[in-house]
Design an enzyme around this catalytic site. Structure first.
Site, PDB file in Angstrom:
ATOM      1  N   SER A  95       6.285  -9.970   2.215  1.00 34.47           N
ATOM      2  CA  SER A  95       6.720 -10.129   0.821  1.00 34.47           C
ATOM      3  C   SER A  95       7.782  -9.122   0.394  1.00 34.47           C
ATOM      4  CB  SER A  95       5.513 -10.027  -0.124  1.00 34.47           C
ATOM      5  OG  SER A  95       4.777 -11.230  -0.111  1.00 34.47           O
ATOM      6  N   LYS A 150      10.981 -10.435  -1.042  1.00 35.33           N
ATOM      7  CA  LYS A 150      11.202 -10.744  -2.457  1.00 35.33           C
ATOM      8  C   LYS A 150      12.145  -9.752  -3.141  1.00 35.33           C
ATOM      9  CE  LYS A 150       6.825 -13.229  -3.089  1.00 35.33           C
ATOM     10  NZ  LYS A 150       6.104 -13.012  -1.822  1.00 35.33           N
ATOM     11  N   SER A 177       3.695 -10.858  -6.936  1.00 35.75           N
ATOM     12  CA  SER A 177       4.171 -11.268  -5.620  1.00 35.75           C
ATOM     13  C   SER A 177       3.998 -12.770  -5.402  1.00 35.75           C
ATOM     14  CB  SER A 177       3.442 -10.500  -4.500  1.00 35.75           C
ATOM     15  OG  SER A 177       4.165 -10.582  -3.302  1.00 35.75           O
ATOM     16  N   LYS A 207       7.722  -2.363  -3.891  1.00 35.55           N
ATOM     17  CA  LYS A 207       7.156  -3.647  -3.490  1.00 35.55           C
ATOM     18  C   LYS A 207       6.232  -3.499  -2.292  1.00 35.55           C
ATOM     19  CE  LYS A 207       6.799  -8.091  -4.026  1.00 35.55           C
ATOM     20  NZ  LYS A 207       5.438  -8.039  -3.403  1.00 35.55           N
TER      21      LYS A 207
END
Length: 379
Positions: free
Chosen positions: A61, A64, A121, A223
């Site tokens: 992720s 992203k 997320s 993140k």
């Protein structure tokens, strides 16, 4: 021609520069339980410590971050707006993995989708944003790769907007550090979203998975990521005073391990390194001889402030060596590169910066040029 330059010290902020070599590590060693990692200082643009930083890994992720960057570019170019309603496709609704729980018959705004992607997320949010910006996730992935190439992410390829596993979807810790700093540098108005601890959509509240937002008041992003292939990953940014560090940790064993190892990296960088401004930008460093010009000296310096991150108590060991070609002939334009300044630590070159003209100097008249031509014959 070579010349040693004096070094004066003061402190000021500067965005992350392009790729810089790594300095010698401070005496205390650091062991990080991760497949790969990197710690960078944004003021100097230097890598402080790293391991396997250019080894390809699954970004999960952390992908992203690039999804967000492309969306931020679209917002800047006014191709989409924060209040714009986005229809939810079946593909976005059925996204696997983490979700913000958008629904096909319930339009959602770009602003809500961004928050759902960054804080929760949401894979569904990522796909919906990709379709809103580029029409399809496939077209959006092409835009992601274009931005990656522009940033110098040489070992990165994106196949989707979510980070779900794909053989053609990979990156490196180094490339992710470039991406994280690009967001901080280019879109400061959106960066605070990465410090949000929770977000509620569709009456469902989900917490940010970055534990350090609760544990370290200096941490304000960025993140988390996890898949079976990638392990537990985390990109973290923290600021103490004027300094900002970015840590990227890939492939740890657990959610707690990625937080702990990232914290250790940040503490290491703040404790054992200092970042200082060695030269202010646009201020004369040295005047060098100029031939066939309206004046016989050229003011030179650096286009931007020059910062260095140094292991503590090693500032006095840093030396600068200037190299420039002679004879230097007019005309010369302001900003033109006229030489190079190489910075040395314990006899080894650690980085170099271009030496540029700080002024425009036109050519001399015909008599001045002729006189300098004669002088050069005997010089």
């Amino acid at each position: 021609m070579r010349r040693l330059l004096p070094i004066s010290l003061c402190l000021l902020a500067l965005p992350l520069a392009a790729q810089q070599p790594q300095f010698h590590a401070p005496p205390q060693t650091l062991s990080v339980a991760a497949k790969s990692y990197i710690l960078a200082d944004l003021q100097s643009g230097q890598v402080l410590v790293s391991k396997n930083a250019h080894e390809r890994v699954d970004p999960a992720s952390l992908t992203k971050l690039m999804t967000a960057y492309v969306v931020f570019v679209a917002l800047y170019q006014k191709r989409v707006t924060l209040t714009q309603a986005v229809p939810v496709s079946t593909r976005a609704w059925r996204a696997q993995g983490s979700r913000m729980f958008i629904e096909p018959k319930k339009p959602v705004t770009v602003d809500e989708l961004i928050r759902g992607m960054i804080v929760q997320s949401g894979n569904d949010a990522s796909i919906a944003l990709a379709e809103a910006v580029s029409g399809s996730e496939e077209a959006f992935a092409q835009a992601m790769n274009k931005e990656a190439a522009r940033m110098g992410m040489k070992n990165t390829r994106f196949a989707n907007s979510t980070g779900l596993p794909d053989p053609d979807h990979y990156t490196t810790a180094y490339d992710l550090a470039l991406l994280a700093t690009a967001i901080i540098r280019d879109f400061p108005e959106y960066y605070p979203l990465y410090s949000l601890k929770e977000y509620t959509y569709n009456k469902i509240t989900q917490a940010n998975r970055n534990r350090l937002l609760w544990l370290d008041p200096n941490v304000d992003g960025m993140k988390t990521g996890h898949t079976d292939a990638a392990g537990y990953c985390l990109i973290t940014s923290a600021r103490r005073g004027q300094r900002r560090l970015v840590a990227v940790v890939m492939g740890t064993a657990s959610e707690s391990a990625r937080a702990m190892e990232s914290q250790r990296l940040l503490n290491y960088g703040f404790q054992f390194y200092d970042t200082v401004r060695l030269y202010p930008g646009e201020r004369e460093v040295v005047a060098i001889p100029l031939w066939k010009g309206a004046q016989d000296k050229l003011r030179t310096g650096f286009g931007n402030d020059v910062y260095f991150s140094l292991p503590r108590h090693q500032t006095d060991k840093l030396k600068a060596r200037m190299e420039y070609k002679q004879p230097l002939l007019a005309p010369v334009a302001a900003g033109q590169k006229v030489g190079t300044v190489k910075f040395m630590l314990e006899g080894k070159q650690v980085v170099e910066h271009p030496l540029v003209a700080l002024e425009t100097v036109s050519a001399a008249n015909i008599f001045g040029r002729a006189w300098d031509s004669m002088r050069l014959l005997f010089n």
